[in-house]
Design an enzyme around this catalytic site. Structure first.
Site: not given
Length: 614
Positions: A205, A409
């Site tokens: 991430k 996401s």
């Protein structure tokens, strides 16, 4: 005694008369301006567009190809998008596909000319869909040609589907491959004495890395290298197959490029011929003559017989269906996921949920295709939308997700609970992770002699950008983020019938293309919108069905003004829509600032894929 009014009274009268005159001028300007616009419409309403036999359809695709257009007010649209070839405009993918498919069956259209000079962005997934439609057009014994003064990488991808690629004899083909470089701010923030607090879960991430590092992490390099390799493999395989050359002939090493350029005596256009990137070098006039020979000349005999994309779309647009039959509803979720109600071109927690609710209570809607083209955004808004997906399923209406260029996401969060997920081979998806971030300025303020002091009833009441964040508060925030990640992988594990360990192994914020996502179990099938529609109808046990687009509706006043301005946009002076280089740079910076300033998750938790822009 003087009969004249006092000086003060005369001053007020003068001021009022001035204001009143200005008011009347403004009202008259608007009133007569609208009359003039209506007059232009009436004067030009008699110009009927006719598609002649053996015409060429000129696909002059300009700006960005999108699943849903951003809403702009009618006046702004007339100024900025009124030109035929506006590089800042937007074109619906569905309009392009409809026009090509219609031209395939239209006996009047024998050729499609790809005019891609002003095509700015599209994404490989959308361009592949257009390419497949062009292939069907060619299969109907029709031809596709491309012509440009030069081709960039995106434009060349579409041009490769042509039977013949023309290039201006002074032009070039620019094929560079893919890269991912970012600016990193850690050292700069330290010099400015700004403290950045980052909370995240997910090795990959990397959206927050520029604020906590001065270089790309090894994990991000590893993931980015694999991702770019997968995307480029799809690009090069398709283009090389179309051009019947080897994929390694597309992007050359610097030494090999120089060698080929020397063989062409430094002529980039001739090098493009030698490399079999294009088929023929021509001037603009030579192309005009070649097309006149191919399809014939127009009535004036000045150019070839043709109709532009916009004109063809207007004369072949389907008539509205006044009798509603059982339908598969299509709802587009495009853009960043934000809270509240958002205009078209953005996803709003409330506004997109309202569209899903509308489909749920519409008696003719038997199934829904949710078209997702989003890098994510607010975790809270993403969950709001997912709850409406669950409500649709509970109402007995199957939900199929069709992933566009990206569904990462938060875009994957809103997709995960669907009955079936369809992705294109090059869809960017996954990025299953979560982060939170904010900055405090206590060191910067202390440096210039400003300090913060006082009392509070709790640690929470004293939170401020001007004060240092306590380790205890930071630990609580990190725990919330960790909980959010656990909820994310638990959701995926439940909906995709996987274990937590299996999901965690492919999560950690990592981004996958559609082909890999299929093998990993994150999607059910590879395909585009037509596959998703067919599957939705199948799940709803429908043999025959209509497709019903459910989108935000304009008010009657907005519709009226939009029609007026749209009808007169092409008569606006071109200078109205032009902007300077400085203005364009400011617009780019403003768009970046606006994108991040809108992030308003109530818990400051975001499901967002910053690197999903290929």
């Amino acid at each position: 005694m003087s009969a004249k009014p006092s000086f003060l009274k005369r001053m007020f009268l003068l001021l009022w008369n001035t204001v009143n005159t200005i008011r009347k001028l403004i009202i008259n300007f608007i009133f007569f301006g609208i009359l003039a616009i209506i007059g232009v419409v009436l004067l030009n309403s008699g110009d009927e567009i006719i598609v002649e036999d053996q015409s060429a359809l000129v696909l002059n695709l300009s700006g960005s190809i999108v699943d849903q257009k951003h809403y702009v007010n009618p006046f702004e649209a007339a100024l900025t998008q009124g030109q035929e070839n506006d590089p800042n405009g937007e074109i619906l993918l569905s309009d392009v596909l409809y026009s090509i498919n219609n031209a395939t069956e239209d006996e009047r259209i024998t050729t499609i000319v790809l005019d891609l000079a002003n095509l700015q962005s599209a994404g490989i997934s959308k361009m592949t869909a257009i390419g497949e439609a062009l292939t069907q057009f060619k299969a109907a014994n029709k031809s596709v040609v491309a012509m440009a003064n030069g081709y960039d990488q995106n434009q060349y991808f579409l041009a490769s589907f042509a039977d013949k690629i023309y290039l201006n004899n002074k032009g070039m083909v620019s094929l560079d491959g893919l890269s991912r470089y970012r600016l990193y701010y850690k050292a700069a923030l330290e010099k400015l004495k700004i403290t950045t607090h980052v909370f995240r879960v997910g090795t990959f991430k990397s959206a927050v890395e520029p604020f906590i590092r001065d270089d790309m992490s090894q994990a991000d390099k590893e993931a980015s290298k694999v991702l770019l390799g997968d995307i480029w493999q799809s690009y090069s395989t398709i283009v090389a197959s179309n051009r019947q050359i080897s994929p390694d002939q597309l992007v050359l090493s610097t030494d090999a490029y120089l060698e080929q350029l020397e063989q062409a005596d430094g002529d980039s256009a001739q090098m493009a011929i030698n490399m079999k990137w294009v088929d023929e070098l021509v001037t603009a006039d030579a192309f005009r003559l070649a097309m006149m020979e191919r399809v014939g000349s127009d009535k004036e005999g000045k150019t070839f017989r043709q109709i532009s994309f916009n004109d063809y779309r207007s004369v072949t647009a389907p008539l509205p269906n006044f009798v509603e039959n059982d339908s598969v509803a299509v709802i587009v979720a495009k853009g960043n996921i934000l809270n509240g109600k958002q205009p078209a071109g953005q996803i709003g927690g409330e506004s997109t949920s309202d569209l899903l609710m509308k489909a749920r209570f519409d008696p003719v809607v038997k199934a829904v295709v949710l078209r997702v083209d989003s890098p994510g955004g607010s975790a809270f808004a993403s969950e709001q939308i997912r709850q409406e997906v669950l409500a649709l399923k509970a109402a007995g209406k199957p939900v199929v997700v069709s992933m566009g260029s990206l569904a990462a996401s938060g875009g994957y969060w809103i997709s995960a609970s669907a009955d079936y997920i369809v992705a294109t081979p090059t869809t960017l998806t996954g990025s299953i992770g979560i982060f939170g971030m904010f900055a405090t300025f206590e060191q910067a303020l202390t440096h210039i002699g400003v300090t913060s002091d006082g009392v509070a009833t709790s640690d929470w009441a004293g939170l401020s950008p001007a004060r240092e964040l306590s380790p205890q508060v930071a630990a609580v925030i990190q725990r919330h983020i960790e909980r959010g990640y656990h909820e994310f992988i638990s959701l995926v594990a439940k909906e995709r019938h996987m274990t937590l360990e299996q999901v965690d192994n492919i999560a950690q914020g990592r981004v996958w293309i559609g082909k890999r996502a299929l093998t990993l179990g994150l999607v059910d099938e590879l395909g585009d919108m037509d596959v998703a529609l067919t599957k939705a109808a199948e799940l709803a046990n429908m043999d025959k069905y209509d497709v019903k687009l459910i989108e935000q509706e304009l008010s009657a006043e907005q519709q009226l003004m939009q029609e007026i301005f749209n009808a007169t946009a092409s008569y606006m002076p071109s200078s109205f829509s032009q902007s300077t280089v400085v203005e364009k740079m400011v617009q780019q910076w403003a768009s970046v600032y606006e994108e991040f300033s809108k992030f308003d998750d109530p818990n400051n938790a975001y499901l967002y894929c910053e690197g999903c822009s290929y």
